[in-house]
Design a protein around this motif. Structure first.
Motif, PDB file in Angstrom:
ATOM      1  N   LYS A 195       0.844  -1.188   0.000  1.00 17.36           N
ATOM      2  CA  LYS A 195       0.000   0.000   0.000  1.00 17.36           C
ATOM      3  C   LYS A 195       0.881   1.239   0.000  1.00 17.36           C
ATOM      4  O   LYS A 195       1.864   1.314   0.744  1.00 17.36           O
ATOM      5  N   TYR A 196       0.512   2.206  -0.838  1.00 13.05           N
ATOM      6  CA  TYR A 196       1.137   3.522  -0.799  1.00 13.05           C
ATOM      7  C   TYR A 196       0.126   4.489  -0.176  1.00 13.05           C
ATOM      8  O   TYR A 196      -0.894   4.800  -0.788  1.00 13.05           O
ATOM      9  N   THR A 197       0.404   4.923   1.036  1.00 14.95           N
ATOM     10  CA  THR A 197      -0.502   5.845   1.720  1.00 14.95           C
ATOM     11  C   THR A 197      -0.258   7.260   1.212  1.00 14.95           C
ATOM     12  O   THR A 197       0.857   7.780   1.285  1.00 14.95           O
ATOM     13  N   ILE A 198      -1.301   7.888   0.705  1.00 13.73           N
ATOM     14  CA  ILE A 198      -1.175   9.204   0.084  1.00 13.73           C
ATOM     15  C   ILE A 198      -1.074  10.280   1.165  1.00 13.73           C
ATOM     16  O   ILE A 198      -1.896  10.323   2.088  1.00 13.73           O
ATOM     17  N   GLY A 217       3.624   6.934   2.347  1.00 16.64           N
ATOM     18  CA  GLY A 217       4.049   5.861   3.223  1.00 16.64           C
ATOM     19  C   GLY A 217       3.974   4.543   2.486  1.00 16.64           C
ATOM     20  O   GLY A 217       3.178   4.373   1.555  1.00 16.64           O
ATOM     21  N   VAL A 218       4.805   3.597   2.853  1.00 15.79           N
ATOM     22  CA  VAL A 218       4.851   2.296   2.180  1.00 15.79           C
ATOM     23  C   VAL A 218       4.601   1.193   3.191  1.00 15.79           C
ATOM     24  O   VAL A 218       5.260   1.138   4.233  1.00 15.79           O
ATOM     25  N   GLU A 219       3.652   0.319   2.891  1.00 16.52           N
ATOM     26  CA  GLU A 219       3.349  -0.817   3.772  1.00 16.52           C
ATOM     27  C   GLU A 219       3.239  -2.090   2.938  1.00 16.52           C
ATOM     28  O   GLU A 219       2.304  -2.229   2.130  1.00 16.52           O
ATOM     29  N   SER A 220       4.184  -2.990   3.094  1.00 10.62           N
ATOM     30  CA  SER A 220       4.103  -4.276   2.402  1.00 10.62           C
ATOM     31  C   SER A 220       2.943  -5.079   2.982  1.00 10.62           C
ATOM     32  O   SER A 220       2.729  -5.098   4.198  1.00 10.62           O
ATOM     33  N   VAL A 221       2.188  -5.738   2.102  1.00 12.11           N
ATOM     34  CA  VAL A 221       0.978  -6.460   2.531  1.00 12.11           C
ATOM     35  C   VAL A 221       1.055  -7.900   2.037  1.00 12.11           C
ATOM     36  O   VAL A 221       1.259  -8.138   0.840  1.00 12.11           O
ATOM     37  N   GLU A 223       0.085 -11.524   0.600  1.00 13.39           N
ATOM     38  CA  GLU A 223      -0.867 -11.834  -0.469  1.00 13.39           C
ATOM     39  C   GLU A 223      -2.255 -12.135   0.076  1.00 13.39           C
ATOM     40  O   GLU A 223      -3.261 -11.713  -0.506  1.00 13.39           O
ATOM     41  N   LYS A 224      -2.331 -12.836   1.200  1.00 13.25           N
ATOM     42  CA  LYS A 224      -3.632 -13.242   1.741  1.00 13.25           C
ATOM     43  C   LYS A 224      -4.469 -12.055   2.202  1.00 13.25           C
ATOM     44  O   LYS A 224      -5.696 -12.172   2.339  1.00 13.25           O
ATOM     45  N   ASP A 225      -3.838 -10.898   2.431  1.00  9.83           N
ATOM     46  CA  ASP A 225      -4.561  -9.725   2.916  1.00  9.83           C
ATOM     47  C   ASP A 225      -4.872  -8.719   1.814  1.00  9.83           C
ATOM     48  O   ASP A 225      -5.432  -7.647   2.091  1.00  9.83           O
ATOM     49  N   VAL A 226      -4.518  -9.046   0.583  1.00  7.36           N
ATOM     50  CA  VAL A 226      -4.807  -8.158  -0.538  1.00  7.36           C
ATOM     51  C   VAL A 226      -6.149  -8.571  -1.144  1.00  7.36           C
ATOM     52  O   VAL A 226      -6.376  -9.765  -1.386  1.00  7.36           O
ATOM     53  N   PRO A 227      -7.059  -7.622  -1.386  1.00  5.71           N
ATOM     54  CA  PRO A 227      -8.339  -7.991  -2.008  1.00  5.71           C
ATOM     55  C   PRO A 227      -8.122  -8.757  -3.308  1.00  5.71           C
ATOM     56  O   PRO A 227      -7.305  -8.344  -4.143  1.00  5.71           O
ATOM     57  N   PRO A 228      -8.828  -9.874  -3.487  1.00 11.80           N
ATOM     58  CA  PRO A 228      -8.619 -10.698  -4.689  1.00 11.80           C
ATOM     59  C   PRO A 228      -8.797  -9.926  -5.987  1.00 11.80           C
ATOM     60  O   PRO A 228      -8.067 -10.163  -6.956  1.00 11.80           O
ATOM     61  N   ILE A 268      11.679  -1.012  -5.671  1.00 14.48           N
ATOM     62  CA  ILE A 268      11.764  -2.164  -4.763  1.00 14.48           C
ATOM     63  C   ILE A 268      12.839  -1.840  -3.730  1.00 14.48           C
ATOM     64  O   ILE A 268      13.745  -2.620  -3.488  1.00 14.48           O
ATOM     65  N   GLU A 269      12.723  -0.653  -3.144  1.00 16.31           N
ATOM     66  CA  GLU A 269      13.768  -0.254  -2.193  1.00 16.31           C
ATOM     67  C   GLU A 269      13.226   0.417  -0.942  1.00 16.31           C
ATOM     68  O   GLU A 269      13.980   0.714  -0.023  1.00 16.31           O
ATOM     69  N   SER A 270      11.914   0.630  -0.874  1.00 15.98           N
ATOM     70  CA  SER A 270      11.348   1.378   0.258  1.00 15.98           C
ATOM     71  C   SER A 270      10.499   0.520   1.178  1.00 15.98           C
ATOM     72  O   SER A 270       9.671   1.033   1.925  1.00 15.98           O
ATOM     73  N   GLY A 271      10.664  -0.798   1.081  1.00 17.56           N
ATOM     74  CA  GLY A 271       9.894  -1.699   1.920  1.00 17.56           C
ATOM     75  C   GLY A 271       8.743  -2.363   1.208  1.00 17.56           C
ATOM     76  O   GLY A 271       7.964  -3.094   1.833  1.00 17.56           O
ATOM     77  N   GLU A 272       8.625  -2.124  -0.110  1.00 18.24           N
ATOM     78  CA  GLU A 272       7.535  -2.742  -0.874  1.00 18.24           C
ATOM     79  C   GLU A 272       7.531  -4.256  -0.740  1.00 18.24           C
ATOM     80  O   GLU A 272       6.471  -4.895  -0.767  1.00 18.24           O
ATOM     81  N   ASP A 273       8.711  -4.857  -0.595  1.00 17.75           N
ATOM     82  CA  ASP A 273       8.844  -6.316  -0.623  1.00 17.75           C
ATOM     83  C   ASP A 273       9.086  -6.922   0.756  1.00 17.75           C
ATOM     84  O   ASP A 273       9.506  -8.084   0.845  1.00 17.75           O
ATOM     85  N   ASP A 274       8.823  -6.183   1.825  1.00 20.62           N
ATOM     86  CA  ASP A 274       9.120  -6.689   3.176  1.00 20.62           C
ATOM     87  C   ASP A 274       8.453  -8.034   3.461  1.00 20.62           C
ATOM     88  O   ASP A 274       9.011  -8.877   4.169  1.00 20.62           O
ATOM     89  N   CYS A 275       7.262  -8.229   2.924  1.00 27.26           N
ATOM     90  CA  CYS A 275       6.535  -9.497   3.145  1.00 27.26           C
ATOM     91  C   CYS A 275       6.843 -10.535   2.064  1.00 27.26           C
ATOM     92  O   CYS A 275       6.231 -11.610   2.052  1.00 27.26           O
ATOM     93  N   TYR A 276       7.766 -10.221   1.178  1.00 26.06           N
ATOM     94  CA  TYR A 276       8.062 -11.097   0.045  1.00 26.06           C
ATOM     95  C   TYR A 276       9.578 -11.261  -0.074  1.00 26.06           C
ATOM     96  O   TYR A 276      10.224 -10.642  -0.940  1.00 26.06           O
ATOM     97  N   PRO A 277      10.171 -12.095   0.773  1.00 28.90           N
ATOM     98  CA  PRO A 277      11.637 -12.181   0.845  1.00 28.90           C
ATOM     99  C   PRO A 277      12.311 -12.746  -0.402  1.00 28.90           C
ATOM    100  O   PRO A 277      13.535 -12.631  -0.538  1.00 28.90           O
ATOM    101  N   ARG A 278      11.547 -13.346  -1.320  1.00 25.46           N
ATOM    102  CA  ARG A 278      12.168 -13.961  -2.502  1.00 25.46           C
ATOM    103  C   ARG A 278      12.112 -13.067  -3.744  1.00 25.46           C
ATOM    104  O   ARG A 278      12.380 -13.534  -4.857  1.00 25.46           O
ATOM    105  N   VAL A 279      11.793 -11.800  -3.585  1.00 29.65           N
ATOM    106  CA  VAL A 279      11.623 -10.932  -4.745  1.00 29.65           C
ATOM    107  C   VAL A 279      12.869 -10.923  -5.635  1.00 29.65           C
ATOM    108  O   VAL A 279      12.789 -11.202  -6.846  1.00 29.65           O
ATOM    109  N   PHE A 280      14.031 -10.626  -5.081  1.00 31.85           N
ATOM    110  CA  PHE A 280      15.232 -10.558  -5.916  1.00 31.85           C
ATOM    111  C   PHE A 280      15.641 -11.934  -6.422  1.00 31.85           C
ATOM    112  O   PHE A 280      16.146 -12.068  -7.543  1.00 31.85           O
TER     113      PHE A 280
END
Length: 289
Positions: A195-198, A217-221, A223-228, A268-280
């Motif tokens: 989420k990018y908080t405006i 603001g940046v909040e990694s979310v 997958e299970k908490d993202v609306p389908p 992919i540097e401001s915490g976007e991937d905090d919940c996704y450790p395999r991004v790189f």
């Protein structure tokens, strides 16, 4: 084992967050058994010696990054971002045209040329899309040259400025929200979501306010908490552009989801991937497969 080139410039390295992300990417690739070279614009001639290229500098058809992407593609070297994705995402007319043809959910959108800037046409747009309206100059990035207008006089003030920079202007329905979803997609599959908080002082995720740059603001979310519907729309929008790496910005209001834009070379540097450790790891796998 492959040799991975990471294309960077001085501006990339001047940002501590971006530098940290680059080091993480290098460490991941080396842990996977690959050699990594950081390639600067002055070293662009080294690209044909690489087995894969990951561009981590601002992409634009007028920048050296596009030359790097074209050089890699010419030598059949896997590259992110690919030249076609750069061309499409750097021109909002082109990008929205791809999304419209694919039937992707968007805010109401119109393209205006200089001859369309008449009181009758603008009045019709306000009647059709409501007020305020969002105006975008097609080559804009980082929320620059994206403005909100509330009336006809304001529309013409902004439009006349934008039309000096481009043959076209994008006009869109304004959709109010406190945050945007960013869905990262790689090769048609979810890579990360956040989420990018405006900021309360603006309607954009980045803006200049009283001479100061304010950031979202940046909040990694997870997958299970993202609306389908947000996940589905993000992947659908990315697939309408290509099969590379994209960051899809989405507004989800009252259960309705709309794509605001699709970005190549997403952050992919401001915490976007905090919940996704395999991004790189996934990016390196895609490039070196």
């Amino acid at each position: 084992m492959s040799r991975l080139g990471i294309f960077v410039d001085r501006k990339t390295l001047s940002n501590a967050e971006q530098l940290g992300a680059l080091i993480r990417c290098r460490d991941v690739a080396e842990k996977m058994g690959h050699d990594v070279d950081f390639i600067f614009p002055v070293d662009i001639g080294k690209i044909p010696k690489e087995d894969a290229l990951f561009i981590r500098a601002r992409t634009d058809p007028m920048n050296v990054t596009f030359v790097a992407a074209r050089m890699a593609a010419f030598h059949n070297i896997p590259v992110i971002d690919d030249p076609q994705s750069i061309r499409i995402c750097s021109d909002k007319i082109n990008m929205y045209s791809h999304l419209i043809r694919a039937g992707v959910s968007l805010p109401k959108t119109a393209f205006l040329a200089k001859q369309d800037l008449t009181v009758e046409c603008v009045t019709h747009l306000f009647d059709e899309m409501g007020s305020p309206l969002i105006l975008k100059e097609p080559s804009t990035s980082f929320s620059l040259r994206v403005e909100k207008v509330n009336d006809i006089a304001g529309f013409f003030r902004v439009a006349r400025r934008f039309i000096r920079l481009s043959d076209w202007i994008v006009v869109q329905q304004y959709i109010e929200s406190k945050y945007d979803w960013r869905v990262g997609v790689l090769d048609g599959k979810l890579l990360y979501a956040c989420k990018y908080t405006i900021p309360s002082v603006t309607f954009k995720i980045q803006a200049s306010v009283n001479g100061h740059i304010v950031y979202c603001g940046v909040e990694s979310v997870p997958e299970k908490d993202v609306p389908p519907q947000v996940l589905r729309l993000g992947i659908e929008a990315a697939n309408a552009i290509g099969h590379g790496l994209y960051g899809v910005d989405i507004k989800n209001t009252n259960g309705d989801a709309y794509v605001i834009e699709v970005n190549d070379n997403p952050s992919i540097e401001s915490g976007e991937d905090d919940c996704y450790p395999r991004v790189f790891e996934q990016i390196v796998e895609r490039l070196t497969a």
